[in-house]
Scaffold this motif. Structure first.
Motif, PDB file in Angstrom:
ATOM      1  N   HIS A 189      45.417  39.940  42.426  1.00 55.44           N
ATOM      2  CA  HIS A 189      45.161  40.914  40.918  1.00 55.44           C
ATOM      3  C   HIS A 189      46.308  41.300  40.573  1.00 55.44           C
ATOM      4  CE1 HIS A 189      42.758  43.537  43.984  1.00 55.44           C
ATOM      5  NE2 HIS A 189      42.528  44.590  42.817  1.00 55.44           N
ATOM      6  N   ARG A 241      44.199  32.892  40.214  1.00 55.04           N
ATOM      7  CA  ARG A 241      45.263  31.219  39.092  1.00 55.04           C
ATOM      8  C   ARG A 241      45.025  31.862  37.549  1.00 55.04           C
ATOM      9  NH1 ARG A 241      44.980  25.697  42.468  1.00 55.04           N
ATOM     10  NH2 ARG A 241      45.906  27.090  44.302  1.00 55.04           N
ATOM     11  N   GLU A 242      43.888  32.264  37.256  1.00 52.45           N
ATOM     12  CA  GLU A 242      43.487  32.779  35.505  1.00 52.45           C
ATOM     13  C   GLU A 242      44.426  34.491  35.408  1.00 52.45           C
ATOM     14  OE1 GLU A 242      39.089  33.326  35.996  1.00 52.45           O
ATOM     15  OE2 GLU A 242      38.961  31.199  36.775  1.00 52.45           O
ATOM     16  N   GLN A 243      43.898  34.259  33.808  1.00 56.86           N
ATOM     17  CA  GLN A 243      44.510  35.607  33.047  1.00 56.86           C
ATOM     18  C   GLN A 243      43.350  35.702  32.103  1.00 56.86           C
ATOM     19  OE1 GLN A 243      48.839  35.543  32.483  1.00 56.86           O
ATOM     20  NE2 GLN A 243      49.561  34.341  34.253  1.00 56.86           N
ATOM     21  N   HIS A 244      43.904  36.860  31.992  1.00 58.61           N
ATOM     22  CA  HIS A 244      43.026  37.299  30.799  1.00 58.61           C
ATOM     23  C   HIS A 244      43.526  38.489  29.893  1.00 58.61           C
ATOM     24  CE1 HIS A 244      39.477  35.139  33.247  1.00 58.61           C
ATOM     25  NE2 HIS A 244      39.564  35.832  34.146  1.00 58.61           N
TER      26      HIS A 244
END
Length: 198
Positions: free
Chosen positions: A170, A151-154
């Motif tokens: 991913h 649920r994260e974005q970098h």
């Protein structure tokens, strides 16, 4: 000219075919990839690996150069010396799931690390997330990369790195105006990585 008395051409041909197959399997290359690298036809290479065809000197030179070994070693019994160095001319980019990638180890099947050069094109289509056993470490060489990780974005810039559990879904996305290029090292067997991620 007749062969030397202690040379059995059929046995030599069988040994050569086994060594050619072992060299290709050790690099996890397809016959199509070897054909592209050697400029020899896929059917010809297939017949060489099956022991059904005698190679020309030109073909042996091309094959030896592609694998980074000597022509003599193609005919030697026993273990081949492991290829330690992968030249840039051997690491050709090939497509997979909207990416371009090239393996950077000739011995990836022997070790736990799988180093890969990856080119993420701007405008890569699709939204699929990929996951597999092991872990991944990546380093951005050029461009800007968005790493979607669960649920994260970098957003990673040139010189940035990331290390994560590859079981987390991913995806790699190029940000900005150009492609992103990165080094990626995964700890997983080659086939699951290539089939699930690349």
């Amino acid at each position: 000219m007749s062969p030397a008395p202690n040379v059995d051409p059929e046995r030599e041909l069988r040994g050569l075919s086994k060594r050619l197959k072992a060299l290709r399997d050790g690099r996890d290359w397809t016959l199509d990839e070897v054909a592209e690298r050697t400029q020899l036809s896929k059917p010809y290479l297939s017949r060489l690996e099956a022991g059904e065809r005698q190679p020309s000197i030109a073909a042996l030179l091309s094959i030896a150069q592609t694998y980074g070994v000597t022509v003599a070693s193609l005919f030697q019994e026993g273990e081949q010396a492991p290829q330690v160095v992968v030249r840039g001319t051997q690491a050709l980019l090939k497509p997979g799931n909207g990416l371009q990638h090239a393996g950077l180890s000739a011995r990836a099947g022997e070790f736990n690390l799988r180093p890969i050069r990856v080119l993420v094109p701007i405008g890569r289509e699709g939204e699929e997330l990929y996951q597999h056993d092991g872990e991944e470490w990546l380093y951005v060489l050029r461009g800007r990369l968005r790493l979607i990780l669960g649920r994260e974005q970098h957003v990673l810039e040139e010189g940035d790195a990331a290390h994560f559990d590859a079981r987390t879904p991913h995806r790699l996305v190029a940000e900005g105006e150009g492609d992103a290029e990165l080094l990626l090292v995964a700890t997983t067997s080659p086939r699951p990585l290539l089939s699930s991620y690349l």
